[in-house]
Every structure is written in C-alpha cells, then in structure tokens.
Design a protein around this motif. Structure first.
Motif, PDB file in Angstrom:
ATOM      1  N   LEU A   1       5.653   1.335  10.119  1.00  0.00           N
ATOM      2  CA  LEU A   1       5.194   1.083   8.746  1.00  0.00           C
ATOM      3  C   LEU A   1       3.702   1.364   8.614  1.00  0.00           C
ATOM      4  N   LEU A   2       2.915   0.939   9.596  1.00  0.00           N
ATOM      5  CA  LEU A   2       1.465   1.133   9.520  1.00  0.00           C
ATOM      6  C   LEU A   2       1.107   2.608   9.473  1.00  0.00           C
ATOM      7  N   ARG A   3       1.792   3.420  10.289  1.00  0.00           N
ATOM      8  CA  ARG A   3       1.522   4.857  10.272  1.00  0.00           C
ATOM      9  C   ARG A   3       1.877   5.462   8.916  1.00  0.00           C
ATOM     10  N   LYS A   4       2.983   5.033   8.347  1.00  0.00           N
ATOM     11  CA  LYS A   4       3.385   5.561   7.047  1.00  0.00           C
ATOM     12  C   LYS A   4       2.398   5.157   5.951  1.00  0.00           C
ATOM     13  N   SER A   5       1.886   3.932   6.043  1.00  0.00           N
ATOM     14  CA  SER A   5       1.009   3.418   4.985  1.00  0.00           C
ATOM     15  C   SER A   5      -0.396   4.006   5.050  1.00  0.00           C
ATOM     16  N   GLY A   6      -0.889   4.298   6.256  1.00  0.00           N
ATOM     17  CA  GLY A   6      -2.244   4.839   6.405  1.00  0.00           C
ATOM     18  C   GLY A   6      -3.353   3.840   6.165  1.00  0.00           C
TER      19      GLY A   6
ATOM     20  N   ALA B   1       0.835  -1.205   0.000  1.00  0.00           N
ATOM     21  CA  ALA B   1       0.000   0.000   0.000  1.00  0.00           C
ATOM     22  C   ALA B   1       0.869   1.253   0.000  1.00  0.00           C
ATOM     23  N   LEU B   2       1.940   1.236   0.772  1.00  0.00           N
ATOM     24  CA  LEU B   2       2.847   2.377   0.825  1.00  0.00           C
ATOM     25  C   LEU B   2       3.560   2.567  -0.512  1.00  0.00           C
ATOM     26  N   ARG B   3       4.003   1.467  -1.109  1.00  0.00           N
ATOM     27  CA  ARG B   3       4.717   1.541  -2.391  1.00  0.00           C
ATOM     28  C   ARG B   3       3.868   2.203  -3.461  1.00  0.00           C
ATOM     29  N   LEU B   4       2.578   1.909  -3.462  1.00  0.00           N
ATOM     30  CA  LEU B   4       1.667   2.437  -4.482  1.00  0.00           C
ATOM     31  C   LEU B   4       0.921   3.693  -4.018  1.00  0.00           C
ATOM     32  N   ASP B   5       1.236   4.165  -2.799  1.00  0.00           N
ATOM     33  CA  ASP B   5       0.539   5.314  -2.215  1.00  0.00           C
ATOM     34  C   ASP B   5      -0.975   5.086  -2.241  1.00  0.00           C
ATOM     35  N   TYR B   6      -1.374   3.919  -1.753  1.00  0.00           N
ATOM     36  CA  TYR B   6      -2.765   3.471  -1.866  1.00  0.00           C
ATOM     37  C   TYR B   6      -3.401   3.210  -0.502  1.00  0.00           C
ATOM     38  N   GLY B   7      -2.710   3.597   0.580  1.00  0.00           N
ATOM     39  CA  GLY B   7      -3.118   3.180   1.914  1.00  0.00           C
ATOM     40  C   GLY B   7      -4.528   3.533   2.318  1.00  0.00           C
ATOM     41  N   SER B   8      -5.010   4.720   1.941  1.00  0.00           N
ATOM     42  CA  SER B   8      -6.358   5.115   2.356  1.00  0.00           C
ATOM     43  C   SER B   8      -7.432   4.289   1.671  1.00  0.00           C
TER      44      SER B   8
END
Length: 416
Positions: A264-269, A233-240
C-alpha cells in the motif's frame, strides 16, 4: 549586509569527480562547469576550497511555538510523550505573541547559522485563541529573506477529542497555513483517530494544502493509522503531497503485516519523516528489557523507493531538553539508530537532510542545477563520509546568490 556572488569556485559536487565552478546570475545558478585544477578567487567569487557544495539543509519537522521552553513551567520527569503534552498544555495558556515570536526567531537564527534554509513547523492549534498560530504566520513573513517557512495546523490534543477541534482546524486553514496536520493515535478512540485522518485529508485536498500527520508516534503495534492515511492518499491520488511523520509503531509491527502494508505504501507514494533523536528519547519508556528503539523502518522504506527524511522535532522543549540546530548531529544519530553505517548508506546519507526533506515539503525549485535558485551550503569535507566524520558547521550558506553566513575553517560564523 549580505553581499552577492558571481561564482563559487573549487567546489566538489556529490556524485561527480573533480572540481567545479558554479556561476550565478540574477539569483540563480547560470552555469556549472568543470575546472582543470584549483582556481584563484577573484572579486565576487566564493572559494569552496575543494569542499563539498550541497543544497541547503532542510528541517522538515520542528515545533517552533514550543522551542526553548524546556522546564517551563516544569520538567518532563518521566521522559514520555504524554507527560510532555501535559507540560506543554500548562505552558500554552501563558503564550503571548511576543513570547512566541522571540523564541521562534531565536531558533530560526540558530538554524540559519547551521545552513538550514527550509523549515516546516507544526503549530499547536488546540488553543481557542490561536495565539501561537497568529504569531507564527507573522514570523513566516518576517524571516522570508533567510528561510522558507511552512506552517502546519497541528491539533496537539486531537481533532475529535478536543472541543471545537474541527472548527479550529478549519479556521487555521482560512488564516493561511500551508499544511494540515493530525495526531490520530492521541485521539480518545481508534474510531476517532480513523475519522480524524479521513477528515483532515479531505480538508487539505479541497483547500489545496499539503498534509503532515503525526502518525503512530507510539510503541503500540496495534496503532495502525498509517494504513488509513496511505489509503486516503491513494484514493485521492494525493500521496506526493502527504507526509507521515514518526510512524514509530512500525518498528513494532510484525513482518507479515508489514509485507502487506508496504504494498500500500508503495502505491500511495507517501513521504516519511523520522525524528531519531526525539524518538530514541521518548519511545520504549514502557518497556523492560530488551527495550525497543522506537524508530520507523527507515532503510526498508528507502529500499522500497519511498522518500524518507530526518528532522529534529524539538529544540529544548517539554519533549526534548537538548538540540542545537545542527542537522549533521541528527543525521549521525539517525544512521546509528537505524543500523545505516554501511558505506553505501553513508555515501547517500545527505539526502536524508536535503533532497528527501525537500520532497516532503513539496519544493518545486530545489537543488544545484542550472536555472535553479542559487541556494546552497559549503560543507567541511570533500565527501559525505568526511562531512559526517567532522560534523562541523557549514563554511558558507548562500541564498539567491547572497552570502548569509561564512566561516574560515572551523572558526566563528561571520554574518554578512
């Protein structure tokens, strides 16, 4: 027939003092203004009677294709997740379009009676016929006037571990599902699980779909697919747009690992969903004493600024023989199971079955504010504490300015 409203009067709003008049025009909230005292109801007014008015309840994680099948063809005697999957596999081969539609609509009517207007359902697509998916796509259109229904392509028996699993997922996306699902901890190997997570997130990303993964729904502290999901999710900026459901293994992780994981979880959202009634029932089955609760770290995730919501997961199916559609019951169990009965948690507890579920569903227009769709529920109680104490049915459910359900006191619901 549903009838339209002009105003909701004598309403209390969470986080605000006093009474409010909520005006409605063209199916949207047009004005929210303070009252100096109790007003008398006129034509077109709904009198909230000094009770709390909240956004509609959100059911972000349910399995409607399996609802109301408990005991068919047999009961889950061990109470485990895995026997439930075996029971469902036996029932799944008997599915028909009419069977799925009847049970799903009966369950959704139960939800509507309890003020639920938004539902995300996981639908098993490890069926070469895709019987349940075809039926649920039809149900989504049939119930659109009373509920927003999101459909997840859910590979109950795995993507890599089920014959033609990838092809069935891709076909489900072509057919119009809203969300791409997964179950990496049930794949045959860890490598399969990792590959499935990376593949499904890519599938969702390239097709502009949401993601909701059954992630680490197991007591095994070595089940760590959450980190894979968060990293993707973080790699693709897709967390939300990505939801991690269950994450039960987090309750068994050691604190040293979690200190790294939470960064990691905070960064990913990511969004998180916990199903307290079902997890308390299914997890810890292989433990002696002390027994684990099998719940994820709900208060810690919230303290980290992440969105967490509660869901019911099942309504009388092979995994969970109970369920009545009342989100306040689920909230009550979750607060108990997660040690969240301090007043600070209770006062913000309704977000676990409203706003945070809406965030997981990526709803763009949700809440009680001017300009938003006029959708809300009138609860029985003046504060979250009173609402939780009583756990009474909603007094009214309003959708786009129409009254779907109303009650007088604690009496029988009166559909309009």
């Amino acid at each position: 027939m549903n009838h339209s409203l002009s105003n909701i009067i004598n309403a209390r709003l969470q986080g605000r003092d006093g009474l409010y008049r909520i005006s409605i025009g063209n199916g949207r909230f047009s004005d929210i203004s303070a009252q100096t005292g109790f007003d008398d109801a006129g034509e077109g007014d709904l009198d909230a009677g000094g009770n709390l008015v909240a956004p509609p309840f959100v059911e972000p994680h349910i399995h409607l294709d399996a609802a109301m099948t408990a005991g068919e063809p047999r009961w889950n005697k061990s109470g485990t997740l895995f026997e439930g999957i075996e029971c469902w596999a036996e029932r799944k081969v008997t599915l028909t379009r009419e069977d799925v539609i009847e049970r799903a609509e009966r369950t959704l009517a139960l939800f509507a009676d309890h003020g639920i207007q938004y539902v995300r359902t996981h639908v098993d697509v490890t069926d070469p016929r895709l019987t349940a998916l075809k039926a649920m796509l039809e149900v989504r259109e049939r119930v659109a006037d009373t509920v927003d229904l999101q459909i997840v392509a859910f590979p109950q028996e795995g993507i890599w571990s089920f014959r033609n699993g990838k092809e069935l997922m891709e076909e489900s996306v072509r057919m119009g599902v809203d969300v791409v699902g997964g179950i990496p901890h049930f794949e045959f190997t860890r490598d399969y699980g990792v590959e499935s997570v990376r593949w499904l997130v890519e599938l969702a990303h390239k097709n502009d779909r949401l993601v909701d993964v059954h992630c680490d729904e197991i007591d095994d502290p070595e089940s760590r697919f959450l980190e894979v999901l968060a990293a993707e999710a973080l790699r693709l900026d897709y967390g939300s747009r990505v939801t991690a459901s269950h994450t039960c293994a987090m309750g068994s992780y050691n604190d040293a690992y979690c200190s790294r994981l939470f960064r990691l979880l905070r960064k990913s959202g990511l969004r998180f969903l916990s199903m307290p009634t079902e997890s308390l029932h299914l997890q810890g089955r292989f433990d002696g004493y002390p027994k684990r609760r099998g719940l994820t770290r709900v208060p810690e995730l919230l303290d980290a600024g992440l969105k967490v919501a509660f869901g019911q997961d099942s309504i009388r199916d092979p995994w969970y023989p109970l369920g009545n559609g009342n989100m306040l019951r689920t909230l009550d169990v979750g607060l108990h199971g997660c040690h969240m009965l301090g007043m600070s948690w209770i006062e913000r507890s309704l977000e676990l079955i409203t706003d945070n579920g809406a965030a997981a569903m990526d709803l763009k227009e949700y809440g009680i504010a001017e300009g938003m769709p006029a959708r809300c529920v009138v609860l029985q109680g003046q504060s979250p504490y009173e609402v939780l104490l009583g756990q009474q049915p909603v007094l009214a459910s309003v959708r786009d300015g129409r009254v779907l359900v109303s009650r007088q006191g604690q009496g029988t619901a009166t559909p309009h």
